[in-house]
Design a protein around this motif. Structure first.
Motif, PDB file in Angstrom:
ATOM      1  N   VAL A  15       0.836  -1.201   0.000  1.00 16.70           N
ATOM      2  CA  VAL A  15       0.000   0.000   0.000  1.00 16.70           C
ATOM      3  C   VAL A  15       0.872   1.254   0.000  1.00 16.70           C
ATOM      4  CG1 VAL A  15      -1.818   1.272   1.209  1.00 16.70           C
ATOM      5  CG2 VAL A  15      -1.736  -1.224   1.348  1.00 16.70           C
ATOM      6  N   ALA A  16       0.481   2.226  -0.809  1.00 19.79           N
ATOM      7  CA  ALA A  16       1.051   3.575  -0.755  1.00 19.79           C
ATOM      8  C   ALA A  16      -0.075   4.542  -0.417  1.00 19.79           C
ATOM      9  CB  ALA A  16       1.692   3.954  -2.086  1.00 19.79           C
ATOM     10  N   VAL A  17       0.122   5.351   0.620  1.00 21.79           N
ATOM     11  CA  VAL A  17      -0.884   6.327   1.035  1.00 21.79           C
ATOM     12  C   VAL A  17      -0.470   7.689   0.490  1.00 21.79           C
ATOM     13  CG1 VAL A  17      -2.121   7.363   2.961  1.00 21.79           C
ATOM     14  CG2 VAL A  17      -1.300   4.998   3.131  1.00 21.79           C
ATOM     15  N   LEU A  18      -1.222   8.193  -0.479  1.00 20.86           N
ATOM     16  CA  LEU A  18      -0.916   9.505  -1.059  1.00 20.86           C
ATOM     17  C   LEU A  18      -1.318  10.612  -0.087  1.00 20.86           C
ATOM     18  CD1 LEU A  18      -2.083   9.058  -4.750  1.00 20.86           C
ATOM     19  CD2 LEU A  18       0.252   9.105  -3.888  1.00 20.86           C
ATOM     20  N   PRO A  19      -0.614  11.753  -0.125  1.00 23.79           N
ATOM     21  CA  PRO A  19      -1.010  12.880   0.724  1.00 23.79           C
ATOM     22  C   PRO A  19      -2.459  13.276   0.442  1.00 23.79           C
ATOM     23  CG  PRO A  19       1.122  13.283  -0.282  1.00 23.79           C
ATOM     24  CD  PRO A  19       0.575  12.056  -0.935  1.00 23.79           C
ATOM     25  N   THR A  44      -4.160  18.294   7.566  1.00 21.66           N
ATOM     26  CA  THR A  44      -4.391  17.329   6.491  1.00 21.66           C
ATOM     27  C   THR A  44      -3.219  16.366   6.349  1.00 21.66           C
ATOM     28  OG1 THR A  44      -5.745  18.944   5.314  1.00 21.66           O
ATOM     29  CG2 THR A  44      -4.917  17.090   4.037  1.00 21.66           C
ATOM     30  N   ASP A  45      -1.998  16.915   6.384  1.00 22.02           N
ATOM     31  CA  ASP A  45      -0.818  16.049   6.314  1.00 22.02           C
ATOM     32  C   ASP A  45      -0.780  15.094   7.492  1.00 22.02           C
ATOM     33  OD1 ASP A  45      -0.100  17.353   4.024  1.00 22.02           O
ATOM     34  OD2 ASP A  45       1.491  18.540   4.937  1.00 22.02           O
ATOM     35  N   GLY A  46      -1.230  15.577   8.641  1.00 17.41           N
ATOM     36  CA  GLY A  46      -1.253  14.728   9.827  1.00 17.41           C
ATOM     37  C   GLY A  46      -2.180  13.545   9.660  1.00 17.41           C
ATOM     38  N   MET A  47      -3.312  13.767   8.996  1.00 10.09           N
ATOM     39  CA  MET A  47      -4.242  12.668   8.729  1.00 10.09           C
ATOM     40  C   MET A  47      -3.547  11.604   7.872  1.00 10.09           C
ATOM     41  SD  MET A  47      -7.470  11.698   9.104  1.00 10.09           S
ATOM     42  CE  MET A  47      -8.461  10.366   8.442  1.00 10.09           C
ATOM     43  N   THR A  48      -2.837  12.052   6.849  1.00  4.97           N
ATOM     44  CA  THR A  48      -2.110  11.121   5.986  1.00  4.97           C
ATOM     45  C   THR A  48      -1.040  10.385   6.766  1.00  4.97           C
ATOM     46  OG1 THR A  48      -2.431  12.708   4.178  1.00  4.97           O
ATOM     47  CG2 THR A  48      -0.872  10.919   3.807  1.00  4.97           C
ATOM     48  N   ASP A  49      -0.256  11.145   7.516  1.00  2.00           N
ATOM     49  CA  ASP A  49       0.851  10.547   8.269  1.00  2.00           C
ATOM     50  C   ASP A  49       0.350   9.524   9.278  1.00  2.00           C
ATOM     51  OD1 ASP A  49       3.791  10.620   8.964  1.00  2.00           O
ATOM     52  OD2 ASP A  49       2.929  11.113  10.907  1.00  2.00           O
ATOM     53  N   ASP A  50      -0.764   9.840   9.936  1.00  2.04           N
ATOM     54  CA  ASP A  50      -1.318   8.903  10.916  1.00  2.04           C
ATOM     55  C   ASP A  50      -1.735   7.594  10.258  1.00  2.04           C
ATOM     56  OD1 ASP A  50      -0.919  10.496  13.070  1.00  2.04           O
ATOM     57  OD2 ASP A  50      -2.964  11.236  13.216  1.00  2.04           O
ATOM     58  N   ARG A 107       6.383   7.555   4.433  1.00  2.04           N
ATOM     59  CA  ARG A 107       5.867   8.887   4.116  1.00  2.04           C
ATOM     60  C   ARG A 107       6.783   9.632   3.148  1.00  2.04           C
ATOM     61  NH1 ARG A 107       3.935  13.951   7.748  1.00  2.04           N
ATOM     62  NH2 ARG A 107       4.920  15.578   6.555  1.00  2.04           N
ATOM     63  N   ASN A 108       8.096   9.543   3.347  1.00  2.00           N
ATOM     64  CA  ASN A 108       9.034  10.273   2.490  1.00  2.00           C
ATOM     65  C   ASN A 108       8.776  10.023   1.014  1.00  2.00           C
ATOM     66  OD1 ASN A 108      10.649  11.022   4.819  1.00  2.00           O
ATOM     67  ND2 ASN A 108      12.290  11.320   3.339  1.00  2.00           N
ATOM     68  N   SER A 109       8.440   8.795   0.691  1.00  2.00           N
ATOM     69  CA  SER A 109       8.305   8.416  -0.710  1.00  2.00           C
ATOM     70  C   SER A 109       6.935   8.721  -1.289  1.00  2.00           C
ATOM     71  CB  SER A 109       8.616   6.926  -0.880  1.00  2.00           C
ATOM     72  OG  SER A 109       9.983   6.687  -0.642  1.00  2.00           O
ATOM     73  N   THR A 110       5.926   8.915  -0.453  1.00  4.02           N
ATOM     74  CA  THR A 110       4.608   9.260  -0.995  1.00  4.02           C
ATOM     75  C   THR A 110       4.380  10.770  -0.995  1.00  4.02           C
ATOM     76  OG1 THR A 110       3.540   8.990   1.183  1.00  4.02           O
ATOM     77  CG2 THR A 110       3.594   7.076  -0.272  1.00  4.02           C
ATOM     78  N   PHE A 111       5.055  11.491  -0.096  1.00 10.99           N
ATOM     79  CA  PHE A 111       4.832  12.931  -0.035  1.00 10.99           C
ATOM     80  C   PHE A 111       5.511  13.687  -1.168  1.00 10.99           C
ATOM     81  CE2 PHE A 111       2.482  12.431   3.686  1.00 10.99           C
ATOM     82  CZ  PHE A 111       2.000  13.663   4.121  1.00 10.99           C
ATOM     83  N   VAL A 112       6.293  13.004  -1.994  1.00  7.86           N
ATOM     84  CA  VAL A 112       6.828  13.671  -3.184  1.00  7.86           C
ATOM     85  C   VAL A 112       5.710  13.995  -4.163  1.00  7.86           C
ATOM     86  CG1 VAL A 112       9.073  12.547  -2.978  1.00  7.86           C
ATOM     87  CG2 VAL A 112       7.312  11.480  -4.356  1.00  7.86           C
ATOM     88  N   SER A 165       7.194  16.943   9.549  1.00 13.15           N
ATOM     89  CA  SER A 165       7.298  17.247   8.127  1.00 13.15           C
ATOM     90  C   SER A 165       8.594  18.001   7.828  1.00 13.15           C
ATOM     91  CB  SER A 165       6.087  18.073   7.677  1.00 13.15           C
ATOM     92  OG  SER A 165       6.191  18.410   6.315  1.00 13.15           O
ATOM     93  N   LEU A 166       8.959  18.935   8.693  1.00 15.12           N
ATOM     94  CA  LEU A 166      10.204  19.695   8.513  1.00 15.12           C
ATOM     95  C   LEU A 166      11.416  18.789   8.695  1.00 15.12           C
ATOM     96  CD1 LEU A 166       9.170  22.892  10.487  1.00 15.12           C
ATOM     97  CD2 LEU A 166       9.792  22.839   8.059  1.00 15.12           C
ATOM     98  N   TYR A 167      11.366  17.936   9.700  1.00 11.94           N
ATOM     99  CA  TYR A 167      12.499  17.044   9.958  1.00 11.94           C
ATOM    100  C   TYR A 167      12.781  16.150   8.756  1.00 11.94           C
ATOM    101  CZ  TYR A 167      14.878  12.814  11.432  1.00 11.94           C
ATOM    102  OH  TYR A 167      15.738  11.746  11.485  1.00 11.94           O
TER     103      TYR A 167
END
Length: 725
Positions: free
Chosen positions: A234-238, A252-258, A274-279, A384-386
């Motif tokens: 599974v890949a979860v898109l932002p 919204t990003d938090g919902m995705t990350d969770d 997350r790193n690979s889907t948030f691109v 997200s910044l880290y």
């Protein structure tokens, strides 16, 4: 020739040419999904039969006009609700025309004026609307509580008599029956019809043959950049931020990350990091392309709309290999309930993929969540910044993560993230850039590790493992990294921590397997994965492959300063000294010769090898020392220095020959002679040990020294290295 009376429904997509021109593959995929999951089920529910599909259009036969109109109403109503949650460019709108007429039957197909009228009405219908003929209206006017608006009579192509037109608008239903109008209303209706025709004339009837799905609609397993895992992947898109209020991106990003974090804890799933889907964040994407680029079968996408304390979340799981929906759901409610709905979403997704969610996994999913929404938002901003992995954003991340812990003093994952950020500063040598030296961040990381341990999460086990690695406690590191993987089998950082533990304990080949897993989970991996892989190869003695890995890492991320020193070391040991020196100067621009030569002594790697494998670390530092030497300092020139120089320069020459390692094999005779000189003896013994098996000629002389009080231990150590013990 067989004939019968039938209710005919014709439909097509509004602006299909425009949508196809903008994004053909995505439009086809969404149309296919809409038909499979919305339109086809409703047609079946109202006893309809799909006669044919025509690109963006469809022709459907019903035995009842009531069923046909009700089905059309339900389709348009549901589409209006779906479109309300989508940006304009993602919305699909349909026109629908319905007629009751005589049709000719030929096999499974139907023809005749009854079909032609339905097709013409569909072309005249407004976007999102339903237009029916007078013959159809006569059958439903007293049977359905819909609002019908008479639009006059209209001549249509290839039909001899004018057709009475009635509009049904599912978006604004009005319970009022309309009868045949008088003369005045007829003229108004005719004018309205002319206007409709002008608007409708802008739309073209698109025909793309009988095939609904094109190859670009679905992912091709043969085109995947990475092989599919042996479990549901599974890949979860932002998620798309649909909020009208500013500043809701973090929520919204938090919902995705969770969702990523929760799903990754399920051992039966393979979840991309997350790193690979948030691109893909903020970009128009094709589900098939995402699946092919990340090597997954399923893609989860959705949207979040927040207004004050109210929130609406839509989510859908798509099988990229078929283009069909596996699961979809929507949540409307209070922000305070968002964590509960995330748990529900995870449970339903897991159920849809036929994977078991264990009691332990359920506990882990719940345990990582805070009670404070504001703390969660601060964490998401910091996390997200880290994950941008640079000094400036890491400094900003630390500020946000500290705020999260202030808002929720029991936020274990935030403490762990702070420790991770501090460790990253130490490892990447960003201290000076952030206004402090590395020891300050090292001590701070220790404090945050202890706080994270009080409120354990999988991330807290990961940072414990990293601290153990940095202290050279390989067994402790392996134990804590194992706990992290058990809690979150899809966390790539836990696999990287395990790799480090294996490398520093003398098992670099096994470490490479864990690095490979981390890179598979996070295909758009950051540079510290490259560091872990390159140093494992270096520890194995594969200098050529290590140089390729480090070099590619630097090309991929020119700001990856943590790679500069090991790349410089490896290049020097491969004899590519000019390149190695340039890399050092890139690491410390403008530094003088003395500063270059002092680099290995003034900088330290954040990790430590076990005592019995400490020679790997020394070999790495020696490569940096060789890279720092002036290019005219060679093995030959150092041999000459041994013969003609003063005692001080001779001592430096012996030590420097050792830095060259096995490449200095030609100097073994000169070093054996140096063993006879008391003030050179210790350095000569160490240099011969670093040369290793190639210094076999020195074994007799070293055996003679192994029982001497001052240098005996050094001689035994050198003999062990030369003999390969």
């Amino acid at each position: 020739m067989q004939r019968k009376l039938a209710a005919i429904l014709a439909t097509d997509v509004v602006g299909y040419s425009r949508l196809m021109e903008a994004d053909e593959a995505d439009t086809l995929a969404r149309l296919k999904s809409t038909r499979e999951n919305l339109i086809d089920p409703k047609i079946a529910a109202y006893n309809g039969r799909i006669v044919k599909l025509m690109g963006d259009g469809a022709l459907v036969e019903f035995p009842s006009v009531v069923d046909a109109v009700t089905c059309a109403f339900e389709i348009q109503r549901t589409m209006a609700e779906c479109n309300a949650e989508l940006p304009k460019e993602k919305q699909l709108e349909f026109r629908i025309g319905i007629n009751l007429g005589d049709v000719i039957i030929e096999g499974a197909d139907i023809y005749g004026d009854g079909v032609n009228v339905a097709a013409r009405l569909e072309g005249l219908a407004l976007p999102g609307g339903v237009l029916i003929s007078g013959t159809a209206f006569d059958q439903v006017e007293r049977k359905l509580d819909y609002g019908f608006e008479f639009l006059g009579e209209q001549r249509v192509k290839n039909i001899e008599k004018p057709v009475r037109l009635y509009r049904v608008d599912p978006r604004t239903p009005v319970i009022s029956g309309s009868r045949k109008p008088d003369g005045t209303r007829r003229w108004i209706a005719v004018a309205a019809t002319v206007l409709i025709l002008i608007v409708a004339g802008l739309a073209l009837w698109q025909r793309f043959g009988d095939d609904l799905v094109r190859p670009s609609d679905v992912a091709s397993q043969s085109k995947m950049a990475l092989p599919l895992p042996d479990k549901p992947s599974v890949a979860v898109l932002p998620f798309t931020n649909m909020s009208d209020e500013a500043g809701q991106e973090s929520f919204t990003d938090g919902m995705t990350d969770d969702l990523i974090t929760d799903l990754s804890k399920v051992s039966g799933l393979f979840v991309i990091a997350r790193n690979s889907t948030f691109v893909y964040r903020g970009k128009p994407v094709e589900i098939s392309k995402v699946a092919e680029e990340l090597g997954v079968r399923y893609v989860l996408e959705g949207s979040v709309r927040r207004a004050g304390e109210q929130v609406r979340v839509n989510a859908q799981l798509i099988d990229a290999l078929t283009g069909g929906h596996v699961w979809a759901d929507r949540f409307d409610g209070n922000v305070a309930d968002i964590f509960a709905i995330q748990d529900v979403f995870v449970a339903k997704i897991v159920e849809a993929l036929k994977v078991n969610l264990t009691t332990t996994e359920k506990t882990e999913i719940v345990r990582a969540k805070p009670d404070n929404i504001a703390a969660k938002e601060a964490f998401e901003e910091g996390w997200s910044l880290y994950l941008r992995y640079n000094a400036k954003d890491t400094a900003a991340a630390i500020t946000s993560l500290k705020k999260a812990t202030e808002l929720d003093p029991e936020y274990g994952r935030a403490y762990a993230a702070l420790a991770l950020a501090y460790f990253r500063v130490v490892e990447s040598l960003w201290g000076k850039e952030l206004g402090r030296d590395e020891p300050y961040f090292w001590l701070g990381a220790q404090d945050y590790v202890e706080l994270a341990k009080k409120y354990p999460t999988s991330l807290s086990y990961t940072v414990e493992a990293l601290r153990d690695v940095y202290q050279g406690l390989a067994e402790d590191a392996r134990r804590n990294a194992g706990r992290a993987i058990a809690s979150d089998p899809n966390d790539p950082e836990a696999h990287i921590a395990t790799a480090w533990a294996l490398t520093i304990s003398g098992e670099p080949a096994e470490a490479l397997n864990f690095v490979a897993t981390a890179m598979r989970l996070n295909p758009n991996y950051p540079s510290h994965y490259v560091l872990a892989r390159g140093l494992a190869l270096f520890a194995m003695g594969d200098l050529k492959q290590a140089a390729e890995v480090f070099g590619e890492g630097v090309r991929r991320n020119p700001d990856a300063t943590a790679l500069f020193l090991p790349l410089s070391s490896v290049l020097a040991q491969l004899g590519r000294r000019e390149e190695a020196r340039r890399m050092l100067l890139k690491f410390r621009p403008g530094v003088g010769q003395k500063g270059l030569e002092n680099l290995p002594d003034t900088l330290h790697l954040s990790f430590k090898w076990n005592h019995e494998h400490a020679s790997v670390r020394e070999r790495l530092n020696d490569g940096v020392r060789v890279a720092a030497l002036p290019l005219d300092v060679t093995i030959t020139s150092l041999e000459a220095e041994l013969e003609t120089g003063n005692p001080f320069s001779q001592q430096y020459a012996v030590k420097r020959l050792g830095w060259f390692g096995a490449a200095a094999a030609q100097a073994v005779p000169a070093l054996v002679e140096a063993l006879k000189v008391e003030h050179l003896r210790r350095e000569a013994i160490e240099a011969l040990g670093k040369i290793g098996p190639s210094a076999g000629a020195a074994i007799p002389a070293l055996v003679a020294l192994q029982n001497e009080a001052l240098v005996g231990a050094y001689a035994k150590d050198a003999l062990s290295k030369i003999r390969g013990n």
